[in-house]
Design an enzyme around this catalytic site. Structure first.
Site, short mmCIF file in Angstrom:
data_model
loop_
_atom_site.label_atom_id
_atom_site.label_comp_id
_atom_site.label_asym_id
_atom_site.label_seq_id
_atom_site.Cartn_x
_atom_site.Cartn_y
_atom_site.Cartn_z
N LYS A 13 48.47 -24.65 -29.90
CA LYS A 13 47.34 -23.95 -29.28
C LYS A 13 46.66 -24.81 -28.21
CE LYS A 13 44.88 -23.36 -33.04
NZ LYS A 13 45.68 -24.01 -34.07
N ARG A 88 38.47 -18.73 -38.02
CA ARG A 88 39.45 -19.17 -39.02
C ARG A 88 39.27 -18.43 -40.34
NH1 ARG A 88 40.37 -24.41 -36.35
NH2 ARG A 88 42.07 -25.46 -37.43
N ARG A 127 52.22 -37.13 -35.84
CA ARG A 127 51.77 -36.77 -34.48
C ARG A 127 50.67 -37.73 -34.02
NH1 ARG A 127 48.80 -30.98 -33.37
NH2 ARG A 127 47.07 -31.92 -34.49
N ARG A 154 45.10 -38.73 -35.68
CA ARG A 154 43.93 -38.04 -36.23
C ARG A 154 43.92 -38.22 -37.73
NH1 ARG A 154 43.82 -32.01 -33.75
NH2 ARG A 154 43.45 -31.55 -35.94
N ARG A 165 45.89 -28.45 -45.01
CA ARG A 165 45.55 -27.69 -43.80
C ARG A 165 46.41 -26.44 -43.68
NH1 ARG A 165 46.41 -31.90 -39.40
NH2 ARG A 165 45.89 -30.33 -37.85
P1 ADP Z 1 44.31 -27.84 -36.06
O1 ADP Z 1 44.42 -26.44 -35.50
O2 ADP Z 1 45.44 -28.71 -35.63
O3 ADP Z 1 44.08 -27.88 -37.55
P2 ADP Z 1 41.61 -28.23 -34.93
O4 ADP Z 1 41.31 -29.33 -33.99
O5 ADP Z 1 41.54 -26.82 -34.43
O6 ADP Z 1 43.05 -28.58 -35.48
O7 ADP Z 1 40.63 -28.32 -36.20
C1 ADP Z 1 40.50 -29.51 -36.93
C2 ADP Z 1 39.62 -29.28 -38.16
O8 ADP Z 1 38.29 -28.89 -37.75
C3 ADP Z 1 40.04 -28.17 -39.12
O9 ADP Z 1 41.04 -28.59 -40.03
C4 ADP Z 1 38.71 -27.87 -39.82
O10 ADP Z 1 38.39 -28.86 -40.78
C5 ADP Z 1 37.70 -27.99 -38.68
N1 ADP Z 1 37.48 -26.70 -38.00
C6 ADP Z 1 37.77 -26.41 -36.69
N2 ADP Z 1 37.44 -25.13 -36.40
C7 ADP Z 1 36.95 -24.60 -37.54
C8 ADP Z 1 36.48 -23.30 -37.92
N3 ADP Z 1 36.46 -22.29 -37.02
N4 ADP Z 1 36.06 -23.11 -39.19
C9 ADP Z 1 36.07 -24.09 -40.09
N5 ADP Z 1 36.51 -25.34 -39.83
C10 ADP Z 1 36.96 -25.60 -38.57
#
Ligand code: ADP
Length: 214
Positions: A13, A88, A127, A154, A165
């Site tokens: 994404k 999410r 990664r 990360r 996750r």
């Molecule tokens: P990825 O899609 O690779 O998991 P992101 O950078 O989008 O990584 O998100 C990293 C983390 O941030 C998620 O695992 C979660 O803990 C938190 N997070 C991000 N967006 C949301 C959301 N909309 N609702 C709840 N937690 C979120």
């Protein structure tokens, strides 16, 4: 053009969102990047979010809804935006519907980057990421090809957080896709192949002249 990128962790994404931002000059709103910026700055929200992210869990809906409401209300979103990482959960999706209505706009397309779970696990483990521009790289790459910054891992790409996750994505976030399928605005995009190939599919789904294709 108001776009939403949907896909599992590791589906690409962020990479495609950066391309769309550069190509169309609209902001990339990535809730994960926003949370990591809060953590980096040591804000109260960052302190609360840090252990949640490290375990691969979700930050509470009310916090995330407040964050996106605040961001989408900024003037730079008036000409369009790309949302990545939100909604999410179903309550987040419902809150976004309300917010779009309040702002007098709507989502033009949900771009679903589809990748098998086995490939996601492989992509995420090991990664590396550039702390300056957030581009991601395969294991054992030394520095960012774009700005030369040494790469880091990360916290949530460490082995113990990767599986939780994916599991939370399957249980809480897959229903969000059904929410948008009901609205008839989802383009399903094969997320396998090279970045260039996937970019071609994303642009085809958006359509050169603003017409959208399922
Ligand atoms: P990825 O899609 O690779 O998991 P992101 O950078 O989008 O990584 O998100 C990293 C983390 O941030 C998620 O695992 C979660 O803990 C938190 N997070 C991000 N967006 C949301 C959301 N909309 N609702 C709840 N937690 C979120």
């Amino acid at each position: 053009m108001n776009l939403l990128l949907y896909g599992a962790p590791g589906s690409g994404k962020g990479t495609q969102a950066n391309m769309l931002r550069d190509r169309f000059g609209i902001p990339h709103i990535a809730t994960g990047d926003m949370l990591r910026a809060e953590i980096q700055a040591g804000t109260p929200l960052g302190l609360e979010a840090q252990p949640i992210l490290a375990r691969g869990q979700y930050v509470p809906d009310d916090i995330m809804i407040g964050m996106i409401r605040n961001r989408l209300g900024k003037p730079d979103c008036a000409g369009g935006f790309i949302i990545d990482g939100f909604p999410r959960t179903i309550p987040q999706a419902e809150a976004l519907d309300v917010l779009m209505h309040e702002l007098g706009c709507s989502l033009d397309r949900v771009l679903y980057l589809k990748v098998d779970v086995s490939e996601l696990l492989q992509r995420l483990s090991g990664r590396l990421v550039c702390p300056t521009c957030q581009r991601t790289y395969p294991p054992s790459t030394a520095a960012c090809a774009s700005d030369g910054t040494p790469l880091v891992q990360r916290d949530d790409d460490k082995a113990e957080a990767v599986r939780p996750r994916i599991e939370i994505y399957l249980s809480k976030t897959v229903p969000v896709l059904e929410h948008y399928r009901g609205a008839g605005i989802v383009s399903e995009i094969d997320g396998r192949g090279t970045i260039t190939e996937i970019t071609g599919r994303v642009l085809a789904a958006i359509g050169e002249n603003g017409r959208f294709h399922a």
